[in-house]
Design a protein around this motif. Sequence first.
Motif, short mmCIF file in Angstrom:
data_model
loop_
_atom_site.label_atom_id
_atom_site.label_comp_id
_atom_site.label_asym_id
_atom_site.label_seq_id
_atom_site.Cartn_x
_atom_site.Cartn_y
_atom_site.Cartn_z
N THR A 181 -1.70 -2.78 8.90
CA THR A 181 -2.11 -1.68 9.78
C THR A 181 -3.40 -1.04 9.29
O THR A 181 -4.15 -0.46 10.08
N ARG A 182 -3.67 -1.13 7.99
CA ARG A 182 -4.91 -0.55 7.45
C ARG A 182 -6.13 -1.30 8.01
O ARG A 182 -7.09 -0.69 8.50
N GLU A 183 -6.09 -2.62 7.93
CA GLU A 183 -7.18 -3.42 8.45
C GLU A 183 -7.28 -3.27 9.97
O GLU A 183 -8.39 -3.25 10.54
N TRP A 241 4.35 1.94 6.77
CA TRP A 241 3.51 1.04 7.55
C TRP A 241 3.19 -0.21 6.75
O TRP A 241 2.81 -0.12 5.56
N ARG A 272 -2.73 -1.23 15.51
CA ARG A 272 -1.77 -1.28 14.40
C ARG A 272 -0.47 -1.98 14.81
O ARG A 272 0.04 -2.85 14.10
N ASP A 307 0.94 -3.29 5.37
CA ASP A 307 -0.46 -3.28 4.93
C ASP A 307 -1.44 -3.68 6.04
O ASP A 307 -2.58 -3.20 6.07
N SER A 364 -6.12 3.08 18.61
CA SER A 364 -5.96 2.56 17.25
C SER A 364 -4.50 2.22 16.97
O SER A 364 -4.20 1.27 16.24
N GLU A 387 0.83 -1.21 0.00
CA GLU A 387 0.00 0.00 0.00
C GLU A 387 0.86 1.26 0.00
O GLU A 387 0.65 2.17 -0.81
N GLN A 424 -6.60 -0.64 11.72
CA GLN A 424 -7.24 0.65 12.00
C GLN A 424 -8.75 0.52 11.87
O GLN A 424 -9.51 1.03 12.71
N LEU A 425 -9.20 -0.17 10.85
CA LEU A 425 -10.63 -0.38 10.64
C LEU A 425 -11.23 -1.28 11.72
O LEU A 425 -12.37 -1.08 12.14
#
Length: 390
Positions: free
Chosen positions: A38-40, A34, A281, A36, A277, A8, A42-43
């Motif tokens: 970490t995106r999920e 970061w 992560r 990838d 959050s 990402e 965060q969500l």
Amino acid sequence: MYQKYYREFLQATAAAADAPYPSLHMACHSHHFWPDVTREAQLQYWRDAAEHADSKWDLIFGSKIPDWQRAVAQTLKLPDPERIAIAPNTHELVYRLISAFDPARPLRILTTDGEFYSFARQLQRLEEETNVEITRIHQQPFDSLAERFEQELHRGDYQLAYASQVFFGSAVVFPRLLQIAANKPERTEFVIDGYHGFFALPTDLSAVADKVFYTAGSYKYLGAGEGLCFMSMPKNCRLRPRNTGWFAELAELENRADRVGYADNWLRFAGATMDYSALYRGLAVMQQFAGDGVTVDKIHQYVQAAQQRFLNTMDNAAHPLLKRDNLVYHDLHSGHGHFFTFDCTTAEQSAQLQEELRQRGVLCDRRQRLLRLGFAIYHGEHEDYRQVFG
């Protein structure tokens, strides 16, 4: 090899390259890419907040924080995960520790002249108080730093000693720091700033776990972004921070006493409500790397190989500033952090070189006359760094 974890960020960088934006990110020691996951993560934090509402604290304190503490403890070979406090930044944790000393009595602090800005600034402010005395040992010459620091530590009556595992300005590893801490005077609390060592250099704190406070966080080499830092604490710590938040009372909420109490675990240095959050992560990165066998040893070996390729390329480039003569003392075999620092003589030359590198697609950072170039596992496995030298 490892770039798969950072698709990402790498794709976003490539997409922005025509902006123009640097295509080779060599500020890894400052703002690490970061992974990838970490995106999920965060969500997931958002989803957990929506699903659990107020009861999300049971999940965070009952599961997420203990999982993070265990991951940190395993990485650093710490025996007791419950003695790892967390906060949004290391400054909050260190200042909470300082606040435990009696303001009516003299406070003598031993440190170096190479500590990061937040601590250095805080000391300057504290130094304005009549009861605070600061002794700063010069970093250079690095070869004699350990001897000079240790001699002063035992000579003076210091309540607190503070030193970096890896100096932020040069990436030089403090020689024999763990041995010095292991033999510290009983009267002295000892803090190691490990921010440029954590998840970069293999670090075994098992022999000094009950001697030192070790601070670090997720923003640098873990690559989990800002907002999550930690501090390990020695066993049987009895310090009572004046800077204390309501989280430190979680163990006492049902049985409050007239006197302010402190738990015999990380809650002694706990603060107050924060955005968790970052915890999600950081934990996601730790768990993915652990599951895939990506260890700190492997990361360090990969970066060392990249640094050696850089040096080989540099030696053949004959660059006027990026050369051995300007490279701050380093020793890849005995201990060095994950970036190189070049002394460009003046701040103007450093700024000019930084801009030239940006024009060539290389992002780096600088500290006045010092220009820093960092290395990470998201650099290509065979990156030869010729782009840096024009």
